[in-house]
Scaffold this active site. Structure first.
Site, PDB file in Angstrom:
ATOM      1  N   SER A 292      10.783  15.361 -50.785  1.00 49.08           N
ATOM      2  CA  SER A 292      11.572  15.855 -51.920  1.00 49.08           C
ATOM      3  C   SER A 292      13.049  15.505 -51.704  1.00 49.08           C
ATOM      4  O   SER A 292      13.453  15.189 -50.586  1.00 49.08           O
ATOM      5  CB  SER A 292      11.417  17.378 -51.990  1.00 49.08           C
ATOM      6  OG  SER A 292      12.443  17.958 -52.775  1.00 49.08           O
TER       7      SER A 292
ATOM      8  N   TYR B   3      11.317  26.264 -50.087  1.00 48.03           N
ATOM      9  CA  TYR B   3      10.869  24.904 -50.441  1.00 48.03           C
ATOM     10  C   TYR B   3      11.671  23.868 -49.656  1.00 48.03           C
ATOM     11  O   TYR B   3      11.107  22.926 -49.093  1.00 48.03           O
ATOM     12  CB  TYR B   3      11.051  24.697 -51.946  1.00 48.03           C
ATOM     13  CG  TYR B   3      10.463  23.431 -52.503  1.00 48.03           C
ATOM     14  CD1 TYR B   3      11.247  22.297 -52.675  1.00 48.03           C
ATOM     15  CD2 TYR B   3       9.133  23.379 -52.896  1.00 48.03           C
ATOM     16  CE1 TYR B   3      10.714  21.136 -53.210  1.00 48.03           C
ATOM     17  CE2 TYR B   3       8.590  22.223 -53.438  1.00 48.03           C
ATOM     18  CZ  TYR B   3       9.394  21.110 -53.593  1.00 48.03           C
ATOM     19  OH  TYR B   3       8.857  19.956 -54.122  1.00 48.03           O
TER      20      TYR B   3
HETATM   21  C1  GCO Z   1      14.295  22.585 -58.005  1.00 48.86           C
HETATM   22  C2  GCO Z   1      13.212  21.546 -58.153  1.00 48.86           C
HETATM   23  C3  GCO Z   1      13.274  20.512 -57.040  1.00 48.86           C
HETATM   24  C4  GCO Z   1      12.262  19.442 -57.378  1.00 48.86           C
HETATM   25  C5  GCO Z   1      12.111  18.351 -56.399  1.00 48.86           C
HETATM   26  C6  GCO Z   1      13.342  17.549 -56.233  1.00 48.86           C
HETATM   27  O1  GCO Z   1      13.989  23.764 -58.121  1.00 48.86           O
HETATM   28  O2  GCO Z   1      15.449  22.141 -57.803  1.00 48.86           O
HETATM   29  O3  GCO Z   1      11.931  22.153 -58.188  1.00 48.86           O
HETATM   30  O4  GCO Z   1      12.976  21.132 -55.804  1.00 48.86           O
HETATM   31  O5  GCO Z   1      10.997  20.023 -57.512  1.00 48.86           O
HETATM   32  O6  GCO Z   1      11.646  18.841 -55.184  1.00 48.86           O
HETATM   33  O7  GCO Z   1      13.022  16.550 -55.285  1.00 48.86           O
END
Ligand code: GCO
Length: 254
Positions: free
Chosen positions: A145, A158
């Protein structure tokens, strides 16, 4: 252009019923691969498989909930017994819980790390053990990501999981290089999928993304899919331990 073809390959894709995972599975089939689709929902998998079978490729479904990390080895053995040993693994399944870091619950933190990082490691282990046992080369493509290299408010869990994916990709590439198993990652930018639906439906966020991104648009699953085909193909035979940012130039500028 046979260097970019996947004829004769068996590719297992997690998160394959929608979004980036389904986009990658579609491109892999177009490039000649047979598929094993994995996600929690059997009905969603069957719907995806129905679409993909029009490519003429063999498409199997293997429903599984990747939260059940302790059951991955036994489940993977069953999949191999039923469909054969995949030579390519795409770890595209992922979850996202957005909250300010001081409000993240332990449950959401653990859920995110379990699916986005631990399950990727345990499934990659099962895949590699089988490849090593069969003396078969392998390709692993992890979905990282932008959050592998940067972060945004409300994405602590995340970001931690995807930061881990970047480093895990290098670690596994080094450990399994002796066995002809290449491990790489693709780091998508802002891609319009169900996971980012709350964002692209927000007109302010949408305007920010299209302004901030040098290429001036949200990415699509297809934008991510063909770089994945490249990494799985013979054309990438001297690439391992790398993360390719498919982000519209996002990280090239401030
Ligand atoms: C957020 C998004 C990002 C994207 C992606 C970007 O909340 O900013 O969900 O996390 O999903 O991962 O690469």
């Amino acid at each position: 252009m046979k260097m970019f073809r996947l004829d004769g390959r068996l590719v297992l894709v997690t998160g394959a019923s929608k979004g980036i995972g389904l986009g990658i599975a579609t491109a892999m089939a177009e490039a000649g691969a047979d598929l094993i689709l994995v996600s929690r929902s059997e009905s969603e998998l069957e719907a995806a498989a129905g679409q993909l079978r029009s490519s003429g490729r063999s498409v199997a479904v293997a429903p599984f909930d990747l939260h059940r990390t302790d059951q991955i080895p036994a489940w993977y053995d069953e999949v191999v017994g039923r469909y054969g040993s995949p030579d390519t693994l795409v770890n595209a399944a992922g979850v996202m819980h957005r909250a300010p870091a001081h409000e993240v619950t332990l449950e959401d933190w653990q859920d995110t790390l379990t699916v986005n990082l631990t399950a990727v490691f345990v499934l990659s282990q099962a895949f590699a053990r089988e490849c090593i046992a069969c003396g078969q080369e392998g390709r692993i493509i992890n979905i990282a990501s932008l959050m592998t290299a940067a972060s945004r408010r409300t994405t602590a869990a995340y970001t931690a999981s995807k930061g881990g994916i970047g480093q895990l990709t290098k670690a596994l590439a080094v450990d399994w290089s002796d066995h002809g198993i290449h491990v790489n990652a693709i780091a998508p930018g802002y891609i319009a999928t169900r996971l980012t639906e709350p964002l692209w439906r927000d007109s302010e966020f949408d305007a920010w993304v299209t302004k901030r991104c040098p290429l001036g648009r949200w990415g699509t699953p297809e934008d991510v899919a063909w770089p994945a085909v490249f990494l799985a193909s013979p054309a990438a035979d001297y690439i391992t331990g790398q993360t390719i940012f498919v982000d519209g130039g996002w990280l090239a500028t401030f």
